[in-house]
Design an enzyme around this catalytic site. Structure first.
Site, short mmCIF file in Angstrom:
data_model
loop_
_atom_site.label_atom_id
_atom_site.label_comp_id
_atom_site.label_asym_id
_atom_site.label_seq_id
_atom_site.Cartn_x
_atom_site.Cartn_y
_atom_site.Cartn_z
N GLU A 72 49.47 43.53 33.39
CA GLU A 72 49.52 44.18 34.70
C GLU A 72 50.01 43.21 35.78
O GLU A 72 49.61 42.06 35.82
CB GLU A 72 48.13 44.71 35.08
CG GLU A 72 47.57 45.75 34.12
CD GLU A 72 48.32 47.08 34.17
OE1 GLU A 72 49.14 47.28 35.09
OE2 GLU A 72 48.08 47.90 33.26
N ARG A 82 38.33 58.86 38.32
CA ARG A 82 38.50 60.19 37.72
C ARG A 82 37.25 60.60 36.96
O ARG A 82 36.95 61.78 36.80
CB ARG A 82 39.71 60.17 36.79
CG ARG A 82 40.13 61.52 36.24
CD ARG A 82 41.40 61.41 35.40
NE ARG A 82 41.30 60.44 34.32
CZ ARG A 82 40.67 60.66 33.17
NH1 ARG A 82 40.07 61.80 32.94
NH2 ARG A 82 40.63 59.72 32.24
N CYS A 135 38.98 48.84 35.84
CA CYS A 135 39.87 47.72 35.50
C CYS A 135 40.64 47.24 36.72
O CYS A 135 40.73 46.04 36.97
CB CYS A 135 40.87 48.12 34.41
SG CYS A 135 40.16 48.05 32.77
N HIS A 159 45.97 45.34 29.84
CA HIS A 159 45.45 46.59 29.29
C HIS A 159 45.85 46.71 27.82
O HIS A 159 46.99 46.38 27.46
CB HIS A 159 46.01 47.78 30.07
CG HIS A 159 45.07 48.33 31.11
ND1 HIS A 159 45.47 48.61 32.39
CD2 HIS A 159 43.75 48.66 31.03
CE1 HIS A 159 44.42 49.09 33.05
NE2 HIS A 159 43.38 49.13 32.27
#
Ligand code: PCA
Length: 206
Positions: A72, A82, A135, A159
């Protein structure tokens, strides 16, 4: 050179988290498991940084549905969950750090890390969004800690895909944990040894 490698505990009803299963296999690093809880995970990260005084910190998380390892590049100052975390917290549109900058870049040589994973025969790419769940929260908190208190640390977030046993119906991509661990080993080695990042064509159109 001390390298701190973190993985997450299982979340969203899962019984394993490949980020931790792989991180614990990487030789020569301090591996620490972090809770999948907003806020609390940053307290554990801070304690691990104070305890181990690392030169490199690579945080690792599961990104279910991805088909390769993703290094990332960008952490955003946004918690927008979510699903609830492991403590039932589900922040909506809140900053990770009130008053903090909108985003931080990883201070890892991200393209060199991707090249190292590929050289170890593991599919990998640079990613430009770590999402808005725990994360990204951890990644942003790490980069804020580095920017404000520990400017020498090279840090970032990787990830990783599901482990095969999480998707036995084959409906989503997965990667054997040993392969994920090989990628992480290559990535931490590159992170600890490469000076300037490689100037390679990369990027993404969307
Ligand atoms: N992945 C989640 C949080 C914990 C983990 O392993 C994420 O991508 O935000």
């Amino acid at each position: 050179m001390t390298v701190l490698l973190t993985g997450f505990e299982p979340f969203d009803g899962a019984s394993i988290n490949p980020s931790w299963e792989a991180a614990r296999l990487v030789p020569g690093v301090r591996a620490v498991q972090l809770p999948c809880v907003f806020g609390e995970t940053l307290e554990h990260l801070r304690a691990a940084v104070l305890e181990h005084d690392p030169a490199v910190v690579v945080c690792v998380g599961q990104a279910g549905g991805r088909d390769g390892v993703a290094v990332e590049r960008v952490a955003v100052n946004l918690d927008d969950a979510r699903i609830p975390d492991n403590a039932g917290r589900q922040p909506i549109d809140e900053p990770v750090v009130r008053g903090g900058p909108a985003a931080y870049f990883a201070t890892l040589p991200v393209k060199a890390c991707v090249a190292a994973a590929r050289a170890a025969s593991v599919p990998a790419s640079v990613s430009y969004s770590a999402g808005t769940f725990v994360c990204n929260h951890l990644f942003y908190g790490l980069m804020h800690l580095i920017a404000t208190e520990r400017p020498g640390i090279r840090g970032g977030l990787v990830h990783v895909p599901f482990a095969p046993e999480q998707v036995l119906d084959g409906s989503r991509p997965s990667m054997p944990v040993a392969m994920t661990a090989a990628a992480l080993t290559a990535i931490v080695t590159a992170a600890a040894s490469v000076g300037d990042d490689l100037r390679l064509v990369g990027g993404s159109l969307h």
